[in-house]
Enzyme design. Structure first.
Site, PDB file in Angstrom:
ATOM      1  N   ASP A 284       0.828  -1.225   0.000  1.00  0.00           N
ATOM      2  CA  ASP A 284       0.000   0.000   0.000  1.00  0.00           C
ATOM      3  C   ASP A 284       0.853   1.262   0.000  1.00  0.00           C
ATOM      4  O   ASP A 284       0.503   2.249  -0.618  1.00  0.00           O
ATOM      5  CB  ASP A 284      -0.912   0.020   1.239  1.00  0.00           C
TER       6      ASP A 284
ATOM      7  N   ARG B  37       0.270 -12.416  10.893  1.00  0.00           N
ATOM      8  CA  ARG B  37       1.351 -11.468  11.207  1.00  0.00           C
ATOM      9  C   ARG B  37       0.837 -10.659  12.385  1.00  0.00           C
ATOM     10  O   ARG B  37      -0.364 -10.446  12.508  1.00  0.00           O
ATOM     11  CB  ARG B  37       1.480 -10.584   9.985  1.00  0.00           C
TER      12      ARG B  37
END
Ligand code: ADP
Length: 606
Positions: free
Chosen positions: A208, A529
């Protein structure tokens, strides 16, 4: 008032390895102004600095730092002995702690930062750490925001900032479509280097934001948004310094004079690479990465779905399309509220009361945007020449329109400054700079992510949304969900945005995160994560067969790192010296520093 003196111009790539490409400077300056506008005075820190690691006396620490300084030069070892005046922002971030800390600003901090210039110097640092039994923590760029930034897990660790001096692109192969990079190469830098060489046929798979390093993002198993998507799956070959100082190359790189390290990741024998991802078993000093061929044409599309309850149907439509590659990239199904927030405006512009923002306000605000009133937005891209795209887009359109009220938003109607065009860049391999604008939702906006993995099934999406909604409502936090669809699975990414200067906001964020991790695990979902402060808890959810996986990890850790110096506690893996001493965070006896380390009995001679 915010510290306005910090409002200097953002460094560009020609000034710093971590800089912004000139083409994006205007976006960075806008983002920076918004961040600083939202800053309130940062509370004075009470900590005494430098933070000396447990088990090391001040005298030994001072001696060790002098020794390290003698080995690497005074300009390459910095003591962290002054509280920061200002935490900066994404492009000018600290390398001593997490700029977006959720644990309070003095919990997870470095005692010093060291800047190696070569693999040989990384080896020296590792040997030094073994000699003095000082914990070390490697970062490439330290921009892993939402997951801990530059912070070490053990307070007082010496951060190894690899990126500052090891930031070369060692190779770009225009025929094989590969590259070989050092830790300080950001997605921005790699993209710009490829353009400078005129290699239009090579694409970089970018996340991103492009300011993180290719190595750091890949090791933490981050994703990008072209069809390559999964960074770990597309890397090929690592060079690694082990906790005992040896260097090895994985895959074909283990063969002297090999010219296949970047094109065949496996080599011969057990695949060692996995040991170095989300791990504390090695320091990666080089990595090969594959580059995507330019698909000679691409076209973004956007669909709006009217109701929150459309979620399950949309997800069930996505699954076969994604698995068969009609939907070709890691596409995003984002909530309307995040689309409002990504404009960079603060929440108080829309609603100034405590508790989650009411639906009626979200509806009213999203109605003013080009997407019109909706609950979900699907951002995707079709690749290839026009006739190939037309074939796929027609199928996608027919499938998505099965959802009552689904609308395709014509890109021609979307203004050029709309976030849609940022997604368009990213999905076309052009690193951009807009994503974190939603952090300005609250003053001193910081974020932490809940990221469970699930099948691409409507009922799974609904279960995860229900638990996230319930916990957010309990904590009075606005819910920012986005589903990132891989190939056969999806990650729900829920970003909690909080004011890091407010202890009650940090506590609410953590309470909400911890509850969601446990709720999800009870239903069989695990995080892909996580933030440093949640690693013990998340590792604890992967407990099948009496924690067999953690026992295995601990055995490997003790074998490869007998003095327990490399990133202790990372991914919930504690070396023997720390184990059973209450260092785990959020698992009952909350402990940032536990009850110290095993008494000094002399370091294991290497
Ligand atoms: P980024 O470069 O994307 O900003 P970070 O430097 O913040 O990423 O690192 C992300 C995670 O990966 C951290 O947990 C960090 O310890 C680990 N990491 C980063 N670079 C390396 C490396 N070269 N070797 C080993 N671990 C690394």
């Amino acid at each position: 008032m915010a510290d306005r003196s910090a409002l200097t111009e953002t460094p560009t790539l020609s000034q710093a390895h971590s800089g912004i490409p000139s083409r994006l400077l205007h976006k960075a300056e806008r983002a920076k102004a918004l961040v600083f506008k939202g800053k309130t005075p940062q509370p004075q820190q009470q900590q005494s600095l430098p933070a000396i690691p447990q088990g090391v006396s001040r005298a030994t620490f001072d001696k060790a730092i002098t020794d390290l300084t003698n080995q690497l030069g005074p300009e390459n070892v910095e003591l962290n002995d002054k509280p920061p005046k200002d935490d900066g922002w994404y492009m000018e971030h600290p390398n001593t702690h997490d700029m977006m800390n959720v644990t309070g600003s003095d919990a997870l901090v470095a005692s010093a930062v060291v800047y190696p210039s070569s693999t040989a110097e990384v080896q020296k640092i590792v040997l030094w750490a073994n000699q003095y039994r000082i914990p070390i923590f490697p970062i490439s760029m330290g921009r892993n925001l939402g997951y801990g930034g530059a912070a070490p897990r053990v307070r007082g660790s010496v951060v190894i900032d690899l990126g500052k001096r090891m930031n070369k692109i060692l190779d770009i192969d225009p025929d094989d479509h590969t590259c070989l990079v050092e830790p300080g190469v950001s997605f921005y830098a790699l993209y710009e280097a490829i353009q400078a060489k005129g290699y239009d046929h090579l694409w970089v798979d970018t996340p991103d934001l492009g300011g993180g390093s290719v190595i750091g993002n890949t090791l933490d198993r981050g994703v990008g948004y072209t069809p390559y998507g999964d960074h770990w799956a597309t890397h090929s070959g690592l060079e690694v310094v082990l906790p005992t100082g040896e260097v090895l190359r994985t895959g074909m790189g283990a063969l002297p004079h090999s010219n296949t390290s970047q094109i065949f990741p496996y080599g011969f024998g057990p695949i060692a690479d996995g040991l170095f991802s989300q791990s504390n078993l090695g320091i990666v000093t080089q990595m090969g990465m594959t580059l995507m061929p330019n698909p000679t044409g691409h076209e973004s599309f956007l669909y709006a779905f009217a109701l929150e309850t459309d979620l399950a149907q949309v997800i069930d439509i996505i699954r076969p399309l994604r698995i068969s590659n009609i939907l070709e990239n890691v596409a995003q199904l984002r909530s309307a509220v995040q689309t409002i927030a990504v404009q960079g405006r603060p929440r108080k512009d829309f609603y100034d009361q405590p508790g989650p923002i009411p639906q009626s306000i979200i509806d009213a605000e999203v109605s003013k945007l080009p997407c019109g009133k909706c609950a979900w937005l699907y951002y995707g891209m079709a690749y290839g020449p026009p006739h190939i795209r037309a074939y796929k887009l027609a199928i996608i359109d027919a499938e998505f329109k099965k959802v009552a009220g689904a609308r395709r938003i014509d890109p021609a109607t979307i203004p050029k400054d709309n976030y849609f065009w940022s997604r368009d860049n990213i999905a076309a391999g052009v690193p951009d700079f807009e994503e974190l604008l939603w952090c300005n939702w609250v003053p001193n906006g910081s974020h932490i992510a809940f990221s469970p993995v699930s099948p691409i099934r409507g009922k799974d999406a609904e279960r995860l949304m229900a638990l996230a909604k319930r916990r957010h409502a309990e904590s009075g936090i606005d819910l920012f969900p986005a589903f990132c669809v891989g190939l056969r699975e999806m990650h729900l990414i829920v970003e909690i945005v909080f004011d890091k200067t407010k202890p009650e906001a940090r506590e609410a964020a953590m309470a909400c995160m911890r509850a969601m991790v446990d709720d999800a695990a009870a239903l069989g979902y695990g995080e892909y994560r996580t933030h440093l402060a949640l690693m013990d808890q998340v590792a604890g959810t992967y407990s099948w067969n009496d924690n067999a996986l953690m026992k295995f990890n601990e055995r490997i850790k003790d074998a490869l790192d007998p003095n327990g110096i490399l990133a202790p506690g990372k991914s919930g893996i504690w070396p023997k010296r720390y184990r059973g001493r209450g260092w785990e965070m959020g698992t009952g006896a909350e402990g940032v520093e536990g009850n110290g380390v095993e008494p000094e009995t002399g370091s294991v001679k290497l």
